[in-house]
Design an enzyme around this catalytic site. Structure first.
Site, mmCIF file in Angstrom:
data_model
loop_
_atom_site.group_PDB
_atom_site.id
_atom_site.type_symbol
_atom_site.label_atom_id
_atom_site.label_comp_id
_atom_site.label_asym_id
_atom_site.label_seq_id
_atom_site.Cartn_x
_atom_site.Cartn_y
_atom_site.Cartn_z
ATOM 1 C CE1 TYR A 1 -42.697 13.193 1.264
ATOM 2 C CE2 TYR A 1 -43.727 12.371 -0.737
ATOM 3 C CZ TYR A 1 -42.597 12.720 -0.027
ATOM 4 O OH TYR A 1 -41.374 12.588 -0.606
ATOM 5 C CG ASP A 2 -44.696 14.068 6.799
ATOM 6 O OD1 ASP A 2 -43.831 14.229 5.908
ATOM 7 O OD2 ASP A 2 -45.136 14.996 7.501
ATOM 8 C CB SER B 1 -34.364 16.720 4.276
ATOM 9 O OG SER B 1 -35.674 16.814 4.703
ATOM 10 C CG LEU B 2 -34.659 20.255 9.026
ATOM 11 C CD1 LEU B 2 -35.609 21.377 9.407
ATOM 12 C CD2 LEU B 2 -33.461 20.231 9.960
ATOM 13 C CE LYS C 1 -39.851 21.578 8.505
ATOM 14 N NZ LYS C 1 -40.322 21.830 7.155
ATOM 15 N NE ARG D 1 -35.191 20.460 -0.308
ATOM 16 C CZ ARG D 1 -35.828 19.855 0.696
ATOM 17 N NH1 ARG D 1 -35.264 19.764 1.866
ATOM 18 N NH2 ARG D 1 -37.029 19.375 0.532
ATOM 19 C CE LYS E 1 -31.628 25.506 11.465
ATOM 20 N NZ LYS E 1 -32.481 26.710 11.558
ATOM 21 C CE LYS F 1 -43.686 19.013 9.161
ATOM 22 N NZ LYS F 1 -43.913 18.271 8.219
ATOM 23 C CB CYS G 1 -87.569 29.741 6.123
ATOM 24 S SG CYS G 1 -86.305 28.455 6.092
HETATM 25 S S1 IVH Z 1 -32.845 24.433 8.710
HETATM 26 C C1 IVH Z 1 -29.783 21.170 7.453
HETATM 27 N N1 IVH Z 1 -34.727 26.085 9.521
HETATM 28 O O1 IVH Z 1 -37.563 22.719 6.122
HETATM 29 C C2 IVH Z 1 -30.929 21.925 7.995
HETATM 30 N N2 IVH Z 1 -35.188 24.677 7.680
HETATM 31 O O2 IVH Z 1 -37.561 19.841 6.137
HETATM 32 C C3 IVH Z 1 -31.386 22.942 7.064
HETATM 33 N N3 IVH Z 1 -37.425 25.009 6.738
HETATM 34 O O3 IVH Z 1 -35.382 22.366 3.425
HETATM 35 C C4 IVH Z 1 -32.754 23.405 7.300
HETATM 36 N N4 IVH Z 1 -38.055 26.601 8.098
HETATM 37 O O4 IVH Z 1 -37.013 24.376 3.460
HETATM 38 C C5 IVH Z 1 -34.389 25.131 8.647
HETATM 39 N N5 IVH Z 1 -36.265 27.612 10.325
HETATM 40 C C6 IVH Z 1 -35.929 26.669 9.449
HETATM 41 C C7 IVH Z 1 -36.816 26.232 8.441
HETATM 42 C C8 IVH Z 1 -36.408 25.221 7.583
HETATM 43 C C9 IVH Z 1 -38.397 25.850 7.073
HETATM 44 C C10 IVH Z 1 -37.532 24.034 5.652
HETATM 45 C C11 IVH Z 1 -36.413 24.101 4.690
HETATM 46 C C12 IVH Z 1 -35.824 22.732 4.669
HETATM 47 C C13 IVH Z 1 -36.956 21.908 5.150
HETATM 48 C C14 IVH Z 1 -36.488 20.621 5.752
#
Ligand code: IVH
Length: 677
Positions: A38-39, A84-85, A120, A141, A295, A319, A437
């Site tokens: 998908y990515d 999303s990220l 993640k 979401r 972040k 990832k 066998c």
């Molecule tokens: S921060 C604006 N932190 O990843 C940034 N997201 O691909 C908000 N996710 O919708 C997301 N672990 O469902 C953040 N430690 C983490 C996360 C995380 C999983 C998921 C989340 C998000 C998605 C984005």
């Protein structure tokens, strides 16, 4: 710049394909392709849209997140969109991200910017709204601007507080985080579903998402869901600290669950270190993660950096290599194991997954094969997690070619030609050839020499197969009769390595009773049962003479295992092999019998071991604890009495400390063993 017609068409078809999979994934919880695939589609589309911005339309999948909410749930507007990220997949891509951040902030590229790092989580994103400290709304979401109202369901998750603790929280506080299903709970849920003949979930993420989308909250309440908060949304009538790390700390004070693995790191080096560390410990976490989220810690910087279309510029997901991939089943063959079990194996078009190239995947047994309905010619999803054997997760129904046939079990053993039988109620089919066998013979020998059994270094699978094929070895005792010349006669065996092998065969003669018992390969007598038997009886002779009733006195031994043990030692051939092995010089120290879970000085005490020990291996420590009547289990729970830790410990230690369980180091456990011996 004009757009070539072929590019226009490619963009249209990519969008259609992504929309199709978006729907399967987000709306129906039934993805057909692995995330990596998908990515890839998404990246391809993004690349084309970057090259030809005039092609971007507001309805392109790159311009929004997810799909439409399901109509049966109420709709909730996210006043601040749930974004999303962006992803990176390599160190270089991460460094590029850091450079972009530094450049926008007008800092030098090697500036030690503070990043909040956390795993993640592989679950479902939710928004929780607290009004005057009370949980008033939970939402998915959805498409990022509108989600589904799942208040009734999130209320059932124990990790979600219905009321905030303490005081000083804003009158309106929206937090965001991930609802996920811990691995153990997932395994149990699927086990129950299987027992009831119901549909199982493909992975914990789908199980979590599916559980949140129940119309009946009672069903959700039965699901083992968990939650970690990772950011905030709307904040009104109150102030929060000006660093992300401090906000999380504050949220924790208010009773929200924050991941204990999170860490404030500095610069690229700090980020890389964290990535390597959590990557190493990934398999020992209680839940699935698929990367690390970084972040920028200072909110002032976050505001300066802002957003680009669907994602913040101040955060990135780095990832891990994909654990799931898509490939073609070129053939389905049957392998014969140590106990004669005939196992279907898929021969795959080689594919890179979980860091290695995989060309075989197990299909477990016939029931599993038929449930998944895997056929030659199918396109399938293969999964390889940690050092687990790769397995076929599911087929992609839409990609099945015409004219495939369901796979049938062979009537004869593919190795020795004996009949294959399947006992009613058992999923496993077995070759009836026994030790006549060659496959069963080779497999039992491989088991005998394996690390947790006699541990003969240098006697690998290929060599055993050759030796069996040439009639050099049939049963374990033959190994001790081999000469260096016998070995050197085999393919790719130099004289020197033959001598080394003889040395390690000789070394293996000094062993332990529990290793020896395990090595014999008695059906259902695994490492733990062998250790219990050895500790209980102390002597091999006593085990060989024990009757079925007596054997059941041993912890962990039930009627079936007891009858297997008894039957094994009743067999003349087996007794002869044991006699020979002892004649050949295989020996062990005898220990005092009867020190079992209900008798030894550590009786009733439950231990969990974590990390690397300096003075002995974990297996040895385990055996010593068991010899004194203690029990050693794999995971920390309220029942655990002691957690013993060595170097490089993982989450078990943290968990023990959180639960208030006694933790002792290596010196401590050595003292404990000494006092009690
Ligand atoms: S921060 C604006 N932190 O990843 C940034 N997201 O691909 C908000 N996710 O919708 C997301 N672990 O469902 C953040 N430690 C983490 C996360 C995380 C999983 C998921 C989340 C998000 C998605 C984005």
């Amino acid at each position: 710049m004009t757009v070539p017609e072929a590019t226009r068409e490619k963009v249209t078809s990519l969008r259609e394909e992504i929309r199709f999979h978006n729907n399967l994934y987000h709306v129906l919880d039934a993805p057909e392709i692995p995330d990596i695939e998908y990515d890839r589609l998404m990246r391809e589309l993004q690349a084309l849209e970057t090259e030809y911005p005039q092609l971007i339309t507001p309805d392109s999948p790159t311009q929004r997140v997810g799909a439409e909410p399901i109509a049966a749930f109420g709709t909730v507007e996210h006043y601040l969109p749930m974004l999303s990220l962006n992803n990176v997949f390599s160190e270089q891509e991460f460094v590029d991200f850091h450079r972009r951040v530094a450049a926008r902030l007008e800092l030098s590229a090697d500036a030690d910017i503070a990043y909040m790092a956390d795993p993640k989580f592989d679950g479902a994103a939710v928004s929780l709204q607290f009004e005057n400290g009370k949980l008033v709304r939970g939402a998915t979401r959805g498409d990022g601007t509108r989600g589904e109202d799942i208040t009734h369901n999130v209320r059932t998750i124990e990790a979600v507080p219905l009321r905030l603790l303490g005081k000083g929280f804003p009158s309106m506080l929206e937090v965001r985080g991930e609802v996920f299903m811990p691995r153990a709970g997932f395994a149990k849920l699927n086990e129950r579903a299987r027992e009831k003949g119901e549909k199982t979930f493909v992975n914990p993420r789908n199980a979590a998402a599916g559980s949140l989308r129940q119309l009946d909250p009672r069903l959700t309440a039965e699901r083992p869901l968990d939650f970690y908060v990772y950011s905030v949304g709307i904040v009104e009538g109150g102030l929060l600290p000006d660093r992300h790390s401090e906000i999380l700390h504050q949220l924790q004070e208010w009773g929200l669950k924050v991941c204990p693995e999170r860490r404030l790191v500095s610069g690229v080096d700090g980020c890389m270190e964290y990535y390597a560390d959590i990557g190493n410990r990934r398999d020992s976490l209680d839940y699935d993660i698929d990367g690390v989220v970084y972040k920028v810690d200072r909110l002032e910087y976050q505001h300066e950096l802002g957003f680009i279309s669907r994602a913040p510029r101040w955060a990135i997901a780095y990832k891990f290599p994909a654990q799931e991939e898509m490939t073609l089943v070129e053939n389905i063959e049957f392998q014969v194991g140590r106990t004669g079990a005939v196992t279907p194996v898929a021969r795959l078009k080689p594919v890179f997954v979980g860091g290695v190239t995989v060309s075989n995947a197990t299909l477990h047994n016939m029931d599993e094969l038929h449930r998944k309905d895997v056929r030659i010619g199918d396109t399938v999803i293969v999964r390889r997690a940690g050092d687990v054997i790769p397995e076929v997760v599911q087929i992609i129904a839409g990609k099945r070619p015409k004219g495939t046939k369901p796979v049938r079990i062979p009537r004869k053993c593919p190795v020795c030609g004996s009949r294959v039988v399947r006992i009613d109620g058992e999923a496993v089919a077995r070759c009836t050839g026994g030790l006549s066998c060659a496959a069963q013979r080779s497999e039992s020998l491989k088991h005998f020499v394996s690390r947790k059994a006699l541990d003969i270094e240098g006697l690998g699978s290929k060599l055993i197969e050759q030796l069996v094929l040439h009639g050099r070895i049939k049963t374990p005792d033959d190994i001790y009769k081999l000469s260096a010349t016998d070995i050197a006669a085999m393919e790719r065996m130099a004289e020197k390595s033959a001598e080394n092998l003889i040395a390690s065969i000789t070394k293996s003669k000094q062993t332990t009773l529990s290793r020896f018992l395990y090595g014999l390969g008695i059906r259902d007598v695994g490492e733990a049962t062998a250790a219990s038997l050895a500790a209980y009886y102390g002597k091999l002779a006593s085990i060989m003479e024990a009757d079925v009733e007596d054997l059941q006195e041993v912890p962990d031994v039930g009627p079936i295992v007891a009858s297997r043990i008894q039957a094994f030692f009743a067999e003349k051939q087996n007794r002869k092999i044991i006699r020979e092995l002892i004649n050949d010089g295989v020996t062990w120290e005898e220990v005092a019998p009867q020190r079992t879970a209900n008798s030894g000085p550590l009786a009733g005490k439950i231990f969990v071991l974590t990390g690397t020990m300096r003075s002995m291996s974990r297996d040895e420590l385990k055996a010593r604890i068991q010899a004194l009547g203690g029990k050693v289990t794999g995971s920390v729970s309220m029942k655990t009495d002691f957690v013993v830790y060595g170097d490089k410990t993982g989450s078990k230690l943290t968990k023990a400390q959180n639960l208030g369980i006694a933790v002792i180091d290596e010196d401590g456990v050595n003292k404990l063993l000494l006092i009690n011996n």
